[in-house]
Design an enzyme around this catalytic site. Structure first.
Site, short mmCIF file in Angstrom:
data_model
loop_
_atom_site.label_atom_id
_atom_site.label_comp_id
_atom_site.label_asym_id
_atom_site.label_seq_id
_atom_site.Cartn_x
_atom_site.Cartn_y
_atom_site.Cartn_z
N CYS A 2 0.85 -1.11 -0.03
CA CYS A 2 0.05 0.11 -0.05
C CYS A 2 0.88 1.42 -0.07
O CYS A 2 1.93 1.30 0.68
CB CYS A 2 -1.08 0.13 1.25
SG CYS A 2 -2.20 -0.98 1.17
N ARG A 27 4.26 0.09 -4.55
CA ARG A 27 4.12 -0.63 -3.37
C ARG A 27 2.69 -1.66 -3.21
O ARG A 27 2.41 -2.38 -2.51
CB ARG A 27 4.04 0.54 -2.07
CG ARG A 27 5.28 1.34 -2.17
CD ARG A 27 4.73 2.58 -1.38
NE ARG A 27 4.94 1.90 0.22
CZ ARG A 27 6.10 2.02 0.80
NH1 ARG A 27 7.16 2.50 0.17
NH2 ARG A 27 6.13 1.51 2.31
N TRP A 75 -2.39 -2.93 -1.70
CA TRP A 75 -2.20 -4.25 -1.80
C TRP A 75 -2.87 -5.21 -0.91
O TRP A 75 -2.77 -4.92 0.38
CB TRP A 75 -0.53 -4.57 -1.47
CG TRP A 75 0.07 -5.86 -1.63
CD1 TRP A 75 0.37 -6.35 -3.03
CD2 TRP A 75 0.08 -6.91 -0.84
NE1 TRP A 75 0.73 -7.57 -2.92
CE2 TRP A 75 0.51 -8.00 -1.57
CE3 TRP A 75 -0.18 -7.12 0.64
CZ2 TRP A 75 0.67 -9.44 -0.82
CZ3 TRP A 75 0.06 -8.29 1.13
CH2 TRP A 75 0.70 -9.32 0.49
N ASN A 101 -2.40 1.53 5.85
CA ASN A 101 -1.52 0.57 5.16
C ASN A 101 -1.21 -0.20 6.54
O ASN A 101 -1.09 0.29 7.75
CB ASN A 101 -0.21 1.02 4.90
CG ASN A 101 0.69 0.21 4.52
OD1 ASN A 101 0.51 -0.89 4.19
ND2 ASN A 101 2.09 0.51 4.43
N GLY A 102 -1.28 -1.62 6.50
CA GLY A 102 -0.88 -2.47 7.58
C GLY A 102 -2.35 -3.46 7.74
O GLY A 102 -2.98 -3.51 7.06
N LYS A 488 14.06 -14.34 -9.64
CA LYS A 488 13.80 -13.24 -10.86
C LYS A 488 12.74 -13.69 -12.02
O LYS A 488 11.74 -13.23 -12.36
CB LYS A 488 14.89 -13.05 -11.47
CG LYS A 488 15.93 -11.98 -10.65
CD LYS A 488 15.30 -10.58 -10.43
CE LYS A 488 14.75 -10.13 -9.03
NZ LYS A 488 15.30 -10.46 -7.85
N GLU A 491 9.02 -14.39 -10.36
CA GLU A 491 8.34 -13.13 -9.92
C GLU A 491 7.98 -12.51 -11.28
O GLU A 491 6.78 -11.82 -11.09
CB GLU A 491 8.92 -12.19 -8.73
CG GLU A 491 10.11 -11.84 -9.10
CD GLU A 491 10.77 -10.89 -7.91
OE1 GLU A 491 11.79 -10.65 -8.01
OE2 GLU A 491 9.89 -10.61 -7.20
N LYS A 609 6.32 -4.01 -3.54
CA LYS A 609 7.74 -3.87 -3.29
C LYS A 609 8.03 -3.96 -1.93
O LYS A 609 9.16 -4.67 -1.49
CB LYS A 609 7.92 -2.34 -3.78
CG LYS A 609 9.32 -1.97 -3.77
CD LYS A 609 10.09 -2.80 -4.62
CE LYS A 609 11.82 -2.30 -4.60
NZ LYS A 609 12.44 -3.25 -5.29
#
Ligand code: M6R
Length: 614
Positions: A2, A27, A75, A101-102, A488, A491, A609
């Site tokens: 987020c 994010r 997110w 966020n959280g 890599k 993802e 991220k």
């Protein structure tokens, strides 16, 4: 996880907030939304999916002019990524709006309490609960700051909350516990952001907040109080990079730009590390020489790519300092009841400095009296702030979700730490340390050389557009490189990819090898002949079973050619430093393959991220 933006000033808040969200989108990109305070009412818009969906909605139905606003890019944790669960969430009477966020851990009981009191909650999120509670407080006469203080005292978990009150356009109020938030200080305007990129085009002056603090921004200033209401002060700092660092600079992806920035990032991370007398000097090393001499065990904790940097560090640290090193996934660390005491040095590696698993692990280590040293790329972030010492990497902002320059500069910081410890403990002579430093200082040139041959790797990637599985083999310091190469690909290209220690292959994984399976092989330098020869045997074994071997080999090592279907040349470097060059073709391969597969390289599905939830 987020991205959050808040603004109060003279500009159009919608423009500032949307631009901030664009820079924070890495994010989280499950949904996005804004809330503006306009003429005593809230104007909100929110949409599932990427920020572009929100922008289109606003273009279709413009929001009124306003100079106070908040925004969010999500997110998802609680509730599916749809319009309804997107932030901001208003209170029951649409007087306050709030972004978060959280995770609010006690949200179920708070929700039940609200519902019993007649509140109708419209989303499945934990956030909406906080919005309703906040509105109850302002409607009973508290100003937004007092209301926020009352609410946060009732919340459990980790959160950044940012809110506006439709009846008070003069302020935006935020609270922070175990979740990132920085203040941007402007002239006649102030900003809030999950990180400084949210406001970097407006100001490079920032204020770092402590844990459990509430901040109020107005046009005229910023005030901070603890959750108990006592006045507090944040640490003000100047951001040493500018807007251009947060732009793509002509590249199609931030990731590609960041791969090509690696020579510069490695050089910057080495800069100013030696005194005129030639001694290693780490200016953020707040541990005394005596404390370092007392270290008899090192535990490295990290997640993902940073964990692989830690695996490389183990080889260097043990070789140069003779101190035993364990490397542990941060998410597992505290649950195994690790043996720690004052002579254990815990090294936490984190690009973002906000990874919740790593943060909780260092907190555990400190309760056991261990010293914690952070290796981090983000000034002012939580992990270095809560550590006893820090080595900052100087990669500049890393925006692509897949870490690249973050990884290389972490490796540099690990080598520096190992050499510094060797200097303090006297386990290496000064001239040996000088020699390695000179080799490190040559690495930017070597990385340039690998990048210059990038077209060959791109062509190879394009040939693999229909590939569904890839293996990566390495030994010694090349083993973490193999793991990183596989990560890599997973993802970015969503391909089944696995990295193995080449010697382990015959104990099981070789059963995966079938005709045509691409196998990347990181071949150790010839100088380590035993290691290299064993690797060559491993390559022969997979090739005999039909694998297509793609060998990363140092220049001049021609003995490998008969067993390689494809050879990618690496510059001649010492074995411990080889990861700095060997990983680069693997980054290029993953970036290009994901591009030709049509994937979003900077924002791969399901990822974010900075992972600020456990
Ligand atoms: O910010 P951190 O270094 O603590 O992040 C750790 C991992 O989440 C991160 O390295 C992740 O694995 C990357 N997406 C890998 O490219």
């Amino acid at each position: 996880m987020c991205g959050i933006v808040g603004y109060v000033g003279e500009k159009q808040a919608q423009d500032v907030v949307i631009e901030g969200l664009r820079r924070l989108e890495y994010r989280g990109y499950d949904s996005a939304g804004v809330a503006l305070v306009a003429d005593g009412t809230l104007a909100t818009e929110k949409r599932a999916g990427k920020l572009a969906n929100l922008e289109k909605a606003i273009a279709d139905h413009p929001l009124p002019p306003a100079t106070t606003g908040i925004g969010h890019t999500r997110w998802a944790t609680h509730g599916a990524p749809n319009d309804r669960n997107a932030h901001p969430h208003p209170g029951a009477d649409r007087r306050v709006a709030l972004v978060h966020n959280g995770i609010i851990e006690n949200f179920a009981e708070l929700r039940a309490e609200l519902e019993t009191g007649g509140h109708l909650l419209l989303s499945e999120t934990d956030t909406e609960v906080a919005a309703h509670l906040l509105e109850v407080e302002v409607e009973s006469g508290a100003d937004l700051t007092q209301a926020m203080l009352a609410v946060v005292r009732r919340l459990e978990g980790a959160f950044t909350l940012v809110a506006v009150d439709a009846q008070d356009p003069s302020r935006v109020v935020a609270a922070r516990r175990n979740s990132p938030l920085v203040v941007g200080i402007g002239e006649g305007e102030n900003f809030l952001g999950s990180d400084v990129s949210a406001f970097i085009e407006h100001t490079r002056e920032a204020l770092e907040l402590g844990q459990d603090q509430v901040v109020t921004i107005t046009r005229a200033g910023v005030s901070v109080v603890g959750f108990d209401g006592t006045p507090a002060v944040g640490r003000r700092y100047h951001v040493d990079w500018d807007l251009s660092a947060a732009e793509k600079d002509g590249h199609d992806w931030f990731m590609r730009k960041e791969i090509y920035e690696q020579p510069r990032a490695v050089a910057d991370s080495l800069l100013g590390r030696r005194t005129p007398e030639g001694h290693l000097h780490l200016d953020e090393m707040r541990l005394s020489d005596q404390e370092l001499r007392d270290v008899d065990k090192i535990i490295i904790i990290a997640c993902g790519t940073s964990f692989y940097a830690g695996m490389v560090a183990k080889y260097a640290l043990e070789h140069w300092t003779r101190v035993p090193v364990e490397v542990e996934l941060a998410s597992e660390f505290r649950y195994r009841d690790p043996i720690l005491d004052y002579s254990t040095l815990v090294v936490a590696i984190s690009q973002s400095g906000e990874t919740a698993d790593t943060l909780q692990a260092i907190r555990h280590a400190r309760t056991q009296r261990s010293k914690v040293l952070a290796i981090c790329n983000t000034n002012g972030s939580t992990i270095p702030r809560e550590s006893d010492a820090v080595i900052y990497t100087h990669a500049g902002p890393e925006i692509g979700v897949a870490s690249t320059k973050g990884f290389l500069t972490q490796l540099v910081a690990c080598y520096l730490l190992a050499l510094y410890l060797a200097q303090v403990k006297g386990t290496r002579y000064g001239d040996e340390i000088d020699q390695v430093m000179a080799q490190l200082e040559e690495m930017p040139g070597h990385i340039e050389q690998v990048l210059a041959a990038g077209q060959t790797v791109y062509e190879l990637a394009r040939e693999h557009v229909d590939t569904r599985a890839v293996l990566f083999l390495g030994r010694h310091a090349g083993y973490p490189v193999a793991l990183e190469g596989a990560l890599k690909l997973k993802e970015l290209a969503y391909i089944h990819a696995e990295g193995f220690a080449a010697g382990e292959l015959k104990h099981g994984p070789i059963a995966l090898v079938e005709d045509g399976l691409p196998v990347f092989c990181v071949v150790p330098p010839q100088g380590r002949d035993q290691l290299r020869d064993k690797m060559v045997s491993g390559i022969q074994e997979v090739r005999a079973r039909g694998a297509r071997t793609i060998c990363l080999v140092e220049e001049g090592d021609d003995a490998i050619t008969p067993y390689a279907d494809v050879v990618i040349r690496l510059p001649k470097v010492p074995v411990l430093l080889q990861p700095l060059v060997a990983v680069v073709p693997l980054q290029l391969f993953a970036c290009e393959l994901a591009t030709v597969m049509g994937h979003d390289v900077d924002q791969p599905r399901n990822l974010a991220k900075s992972v600020t939830v456990e």
